[in-house]
Design an enzyme around this catalytic site. Structure first.
Site, PDB file in Angstrom:
ATOM      1  N   GLU A  25       0.830  -1.102  -0.090  1.00 13.53           N
ATOM      2  CA  GLU A  25      -0.192  -0.006  -0.031  1.00 13.53           C
ATOM      3  C   GLU A  25       0.925   1.143   0.016  1.00 13.53           C
ATOM      4  OE1 GLU A  25      -2.789   1.920   3.334  1.00 13.53           O
ATOM      5  OE2 GLU A  25      -2.858  -0.321   3.171  1.00 13.53           O
ATOM      6  N   HIS A  71      -4.450   6.988  -0.706  1.00 11.30           N
ATOM      7  CA  HIS A  71      -3.708   5.898  -0.244  1.00 11.30           C
ATOM      8  C   HIS A  71      -4.387   4.766  -1.408  1.00 11.30           C
ATOM      9  CE1 HIS A  71      -7.001   5.056   2.458  1.00 11.30           C
ATOM     10  NE2 HIS A  71      -6.483   3.821   2.409  1.00 11.30           N
ATOM     11  N   HIS A  73      -5.415   0.709  -2.138  1.00 17.03           N
ATOM     12  CA  HIS A  73      -6.120  -0.482  -1.420  1.00 17.03           C
ATOM     13  C   HIS A  73      -5.370  -1.711  -2.399  1.00 17.03           C
ATOM     14  CE1 HIS A  73      -9.381   0.914   1.509  1.00 17.03           C
ATOM     15  NE2 HIS A  73      -7.914   0.965   1.917  1.00 17.03           N
TER      16      HIS A  73
HETATM   17 ZN   LIG Z   1      -7.457   2.025   3.158  1.00 12.87          ZN
END
Ligand SMILES: [Zn+2]
Length: 123
Positions: A25, A71, A73
């Site tokens: 990530e 961010h 996933h």
């Molecule tokens: Zn997340």
């Protein structure tokens, strides 16, 4: 200032970062100008595993305000987790999640409370 839009380059950059870091990530902060997200601000030490969002919060310099966060996933789920939502509240108003397979439309934008927000894309 209300965040009303995002530059297309920023979305492309976020999708590229997602792809490059997969299956890990990544997390970053977003910078706005006149209500449009125009830049990402990669902080050192933000590339990591599951806990990258937590690390990121500790890295934010005092006195700097960000439009929001972004961010990835790697599991492809374009929804914030409960940990994400508590992180959102501390880092601005507009939060993007990009997900596997990181295609053109593999992103969503969320408010601090985790509800989805439509965002205008400017090229
Ligand atoms: Zn997340």
């Amino acid at each position: 200032m209300m965040i009303t839009g995002i530059r297309e380059e920023v979305i492309h950059l976020l999708l590229t970062l997602g792809k490059e870091n997969h299956p890990r990530e990544f997390a970053t902060l977003l910078v706005e100008e006149d209500g449009i997200i125009c830049e990402v601000n990669l902080l050192p030490g933000t590339i990591g595993g599951e806990t990258s969002a937590t690390i990121l919060t500790d890295m934010i310099p005092l006195g700097i305000s960000y439009a929001g966060s972004a961010h990835s996933h790697p599991n492809g789920v374009l929804r914030p987790s409960s940990a994400d939502i508590s992180f959102f509240k501390r880092t601005g108003r507009c939060h993007l999640i990009v997900g596997y397979p990181y295609l053109e439309d593999c992103y969503r934008c969320f408010r601090n409370d985790g509800t989805e927000q439509n965002i205008e894309v400017f090229s």
